[in-house]
Write a protein that holds these residues in place. Structure first.
Motif, PDB file in Angstrom:
ATOM      1  N   ALA A  14      -7.291  -1.375   7.086  1.00 20.78           N
ATOM      2  CA  ALA A  14      -6.057  -0.997   6.166  1.00 20.78           C
ATOM      3  C   ALA A  14      -4.519  -1.092   6.319  1.00 20.78           C
ATOM      4  N   ARG A  15      -4.809  -0.007   7.895  1.00 17.83           N
ATOM      5  CA  ARG A  15      -3.626  -0.372   8.777  1.00 17.83           C
ATOM      6  C   ARG A  15      -3.110  -2.323   8.927  1.00 17.83           C
ATOM      7  N   PRO A  20       4.121  -5.158   5.679  1.00 16.46           N
ATOM      8  CA  PRO A  20       4.282  -5.522   7.177  1.00 16.46           C
ATOM      9  C   PRO A  20       2.767  -4.444   8.024  1.00 16.46           C
ATOM     10  N   PRO A  21       1.937  -4.950   8.802  1.00 21.39           N
ATOM     11  CA  PRO A  21       1.123  -4.286   8.827  1.00 21.39           C
ATOM     12  C   PRO A  21       1.330  -3.552  10.114  1.00 21.39           C
ATOM     13  N   VAL A  22       1.179  -1.875   9.776  1.00 25.73           N
ATOM     14  CA  VAL A  22       0.852  -0.687  10.189  1.00 25.73           C
ATOM     15  C   VAL A  22       0.493   0.538  11.612  1.00 25.73           C
ATOM     16  N   THR A  23       0.905   0.122  12.538  1.00 27.62           N
ATOM     17  CA  THR A  23       0.866   0.140  13.549  1.00 27.62           C
ATOM     18  C   THR A  23       0.395   1.791  14.237  1.00 27.62           C
ATOM     19  N   GLN A  24      -0.487   1.923  14.793  1.00 32.00           N
ATOM     20  CA  GLN A  24      -1.004   3.461  14.517  1.00 32.00           C
ATOM     21  C   GLN A  24      -0.209   4.470  14.884  1.00 32.00           C
ATOM     22  N   LEU A  65      -1.926   4.850   3.662  1.00 31.96           N
ATOM     23  CA  LEU A  65      -2.362   3.438   4.230  1.00 31.96           C
ATOM     24  C   LEU A  65      -2.482   3.203   2.796  1.00 31.96           C
ATOM     25  N   LYS A  66      -1.900   3.861   1.226  1.00 30.76           N
ATOM     26  CA  LYS A  66      -2.486   3.383   0.670  1.00 30.76           C
ATOM     27  C   LYS A  66      -3.175   2.553  -0.076  1.00 30.76           C
ATOM     28  N   VAL A  67      -4.408   3.417  -0.100  1.00 30.51           N
ATOM     29  CA  VAL A  67      -5.551   2.739  -0.242  1.00 30.51           C
ATOM     30  C   VAL A  67      -6.578   4.371  -0.779  1.00 30.51           C
ATOM     31  N   LYS A  68      -7.964   3.597  -1.713  1.00 30.60           N
ATOM     32  CA  LYS A  68      -8.445   4.745  -2.453  1.00 30.60           C
ATOM     33  C   LYS A  68      -9.500   5.257  -1.356  1.00 30.60           C
ATOM     34  N   ALA A  69      -9.727   6.932  -1.463  1.00 24.92           N
ATOM     35  CA  ALA A  69     -10.366   7.601  -0.695  1.00 24.92           C
ATOM     36  C   ALA A  69     -11.455   7.079  -0.604  1.00 24.92           C
ATOM     37  N   ALA A  70     -12.356   6.326  -1.690  1.00 22.35           N
ATOM     38  CA  ALA A  70     -13.439   6.039  -2.141  1.00 22.35           C
ATOM     39  C   ALA A  70     -14.008   4.622  -1.199  1.00 22.35           C
TER      40      ALA A  70
END
Length: 82
Positions: A14-15, A20-24, A65-70
């Motif tokens: 997801a990152r 743009p890509p998300v860094t750690q 990360l703007k994703v679903k926990a599931a």
């Protein structure tokens, strides 16, 4: 990483899929805004499957990360993360 530990793999996926890509480090900052104190080393260990994730951390990671926990837990590889 153990086959049963999908969260770390999916956090990394997801990152990197974000635009743009998300860094750690960016992820750490997003989590801190939510009051979750994880550092870059912890994120790295999660992604490598060396650190487990609690329920409240899972929810915060999903939000950051703007994703679903599931999806972090059980999503099909073919599913969209957004």
């Amino acid at each position: 990483m153990k086959e049963g530990n999908l969260v770390g793999k999916r956090v990394r996926e997801a990152r990197l899929a974000a635009k743009p890509p998300v860094t750690q480090e960016d992820l750490v900052a997003r989590l801190q805004i939510q009051g979750l104190d994880l550092n870059q080393t912890m994120i790295s260990k999660i992604e490598r499957g060396q650190r487990s994730v609690s329920d409240y951390e899972l929810l915060a990671l999903a939000k950051a990360l703007k994703v679903k926990a599931a999806w972090l837990l059980e999503g099909d590889e073919s599913e969209a993360t957004r």
